[in-house]
Design an enzyme around this catalytic site. Structure first.
Site, PDB file in Angstrom:
ATOM      1  NE  ARG A 196      28.243  48.221  55.322  1.00  0.00           N
ATOM      2  CZ  ARG A 196      26.990  47.468  55.212  1.00  0.00           C
ATOM      3  NH1 ARG A 196      27.255  46.336  54.611  1.00  0.00           N
ATOM      4  NH2 ARG A 196      25.913  47.776  55.912  1.00  0.00           N
ATOM      5  CB  SER A 212      24.830  56.351  61.994  1.00  0.00           C
ATOM      6  OG  SER A 212      24.462  55.404  61.136  1.00  0.00           O
ATOM      7  CG  ASP A 220      23.324  53.536  63.139  1.00  0.00           C
ATOM      8  OD1 ASP A 220      22.456  54.210  64.021  1.00  0.00           O
ATOM      9  OD2 ASP A 220      24.633  53.364  63.555  1.00  0.00           O
TER      10      ASP A 220
HETATM   11  C1  BGC Z   1      24.867  58.698  66.969  1.00  0.00           C
HETATM   12  C2  BGC Z   1      23.495  58.028  66.766  1.00  0.00           C
HETATM   13  C3  BGC Z   1      23.852  56.812  66.163  1.00  0.00           C
HETATM   14  C4  BGC Z   1      24.770  55.996  66.882  1.00  0.00           C
HETATM   15  C5  BGC Z   1      25.221  54.601  66.780  1.00  0.00           C
HETATM   16  C6  BGC Z   1      25.598  57.941  68.013  1.00  0.00           C
HETATM   17  O1  BGC Z   1      26.811  58.515  67.974  1.00  0.00           O
HETATM   18  O2  BGC Z   1      24.429  59.929  67.667  1.00  0.00           O
HETATM   19  O3  BGC Z   1      22.782  58.813  65.696  1.00  0.00           O
HETATM   20  O4  BGC Z   1      22.654  55.893  65.995  1.00  0.00           O
HETATM   21  O5  BGC Z   1      25.701  56.489  67.192  1.00  0.00           O
HETATM   22  O6  BGC Z   1      25.810  54.445  65.362  1.00  0.00           O
END
Ligand code: BGC
Length: 474
Positions: A90, A154, A207
């Site tokens: 996004r 993320s 995130d």
């Molecule tokens: C990632 C995190 C992320 C989470 C939620 C996980 O797989 O390692 O960095 O915050 O997913 O998106």
């Protein structure tokens, strides 16, 4: 009633054959995390948090986010945000208006499986093109000064500055080559430069950190941000004095947001009650032996655990045994989606008509008996309840470690599981009450869980804003 408070409708007795009943009793035993076990898990979780705060590269990574201080809600300005790592990519234009108010305009694009597992350069080029198109649509393509962008990426990133970090590993089905060990900001900035897109990445944000900030913009008593969706993770505000591994330049801040990367909790497999269904999922995943906790509690995996149970029962002639039953779809990996579980758990009809419809429409399973419908529903309940209780243990660990008192704290949560899965929240509360018995009488007012919408977009904008503030004060 908001979506995240929709409750599940538990199925009654299975009333199957003696073999089916015995299987289901044993399954219940394996998938139930009782209070005693949950307390052990919570205690171990807190120990691991403390280790991660004191030691680099610990399983529970406890990564300083370089986001210092708290928000006032009065932050203002226009910021671009980019969100990579959820279901979609996004691009968001966020206008912070102060008094906790904001407006967003955004565009979504799908990231194909090919891009998810191809060269990182291709993914960055694709993202740069998406940003370019968005800027043109918004008439922002011809600006004198580069636009500041907060990049919500993320995945586990070891940060070294508010806009720098190294990707340690991919998760959630991403596996691009040429990215692990590199800085995603530099890789994307390079693509933007090559394509003459007038954007400068000023903040790199997980995130969960974004979710924490966007919740805090409206609720200043926010302690933590969590994602309970495709993947899972949490971030919370920690005292600098507790971060023993912090060796960087002195900071005047007393607090810092920590990205826990809690999906990796217990990769050593010392405490989690893993079953053969979980082991099978892990072994066949693209990242075996990692993200073990995430694999027990996240949207990407819950449906597959259910499917592993279903196929095991099929192999033992305990399910879908009718002659001519088509079992091709259910036999293929990841064909039982977690969203099916949500519909199945919500079904309160006497004849379980929704369960029947889900199996028929999505998996081509026809002529399913009533007993089989109840069995499938019960498997979903067990897997879904275990996930929520374990997620509750992580939340209790944050609250206990940070010594939340009766004044309580706000926890902003984003993600499809929290938003759409029936009873996920109330099951977490049940676990929280068991783990924090002194507060059980008023648990919902003390541990205030709430939906934090668009943590990734608004949160990235707020991080870009915090980055501005930090740069101006050095
Ligand atoms: C990632 C995190 C992320 C989470 C939620 C996980 O797989 O390692 O960095 O915050 O997913 O998106």
């Amino acid at each position: 009633m908001s979506k995240h408070t929709i409750e599940a409708n538990p199925v009654g007795p299975i009333n199957g054959s003696p073999e089916q009943n015995a299987y289901m009793e044993e399954l219940e035993r394996q998938l139930t995390v009782d209070t005693e076990k949950l307390i052990d898990i919570k205690n171990h979780f807190i120990t691991e948090m403390i280790k991660g705060l004191n030691k680099p590269n610990h399983t529970l990574a406890m990564i300083p986010s370089y986001v210092e201080g708290r928000l006032t809600g009065e932050e203002k300005g226009h910021y671009l945000a980019l969100d990579l790592g959820g279901t979609n990519l996004r691009v968001v234009l966020v206008t912070l208006e102060g008094q906790g108010k904001f407006k967003t305009i955004s565009t979504k694009a799908r990231v194909s499986d090919e891009l998810k597992s191809g060269p990182m350069r291709n993914l960055c080029d694709y993202i740069a093109d998406c940003i370019d198109t968005f800027l043109t649509e918004q008439n922002l393509g011809n600006v004198d000064e580069d636009l500041a962008l907060g990049f919500t990426f993320s995945f586990p990133v070891l940060q070294s500055k508010i806009n720098r970090g190294i990707l340690t590993t991919w998760t959630k089905g991403f596996n691009c080559s040429g990215a692990v060990g590199k800085d995603p900001v530099l890789l994307l900035q390079d693509a933007l430069l090559r394509k003459h897109v007038p954007v400068k990445i000023t903040a790199l944000v997980n995130d969960t950190v974004g979710t924490l900030l966007s919740n805090a913009y409206q609720k200043p008593n926010t302690l933590a941000g969590l994602i309970l969706g495709t993947g899972s993770n949490g971030a919370y505000i920690e005292k600098m004095s507790n971060i023993g591994k912090w060796e960087k330049e002195n900071t005047t801040a007393h607090e810092m947001v920590i990205n826990m990367e809690l999906g990796a909790f217990d990769n050593e497999r010392t405490i989690l009650p893993l079953t053969r269904f979980d082991n099978k999922l892990d072994r066949k995943s693209i990242n075996p032996h990692s993200q073990i906790f995430e694999k027990l509690i996240s949207g990407m995996y819950l449906g597959e655990i259910v499917r592993n149970v279903i196929t095991d029962m099929m192999d033992r002639n305990l399910l879908f045994t009718q002659p001519g039953q088509s079992t091709e779809a259910i036999s293929a990996h990841y064909q039982f989606e977690t969203s099916f579980m949500s519909s199945i758990e919500a079904d309160g009809s006497k004849d379980l008509s929704t369960v029947r419809e889900v199996l028929d429409t999505n998996l081509n399973l026809t002529n399913v008996t009533d007993v089989e419908l109840r069995i499938v529903k019960r498997i979903c309940e067990l897997v879904g309840t275990r996930a929520a209780r374990l997620a509750g243990a992580a939340i209790a660990s944050i609250a206990i470690h940070t010594k939340v008192d009766r004044q309580g704290a706000d926890f902003g949560i984003d993600g499809s599981l929290y938003e759409f899965y029936p009873s996920f929240e109330s099951r977490m509360y049940t676990a929280l009450a068991e783990l924090m018995p002194d507060y059980a009488d008023d648990i919902r007012n003390i541990i205030r869980l709430g939906l934090a919408r668009d943590g990734s977009g608004v949160g990235a904008a707020l991080t870009a804003c915090v980055a501005d503030r930090m740069f101006k004060t050095v």
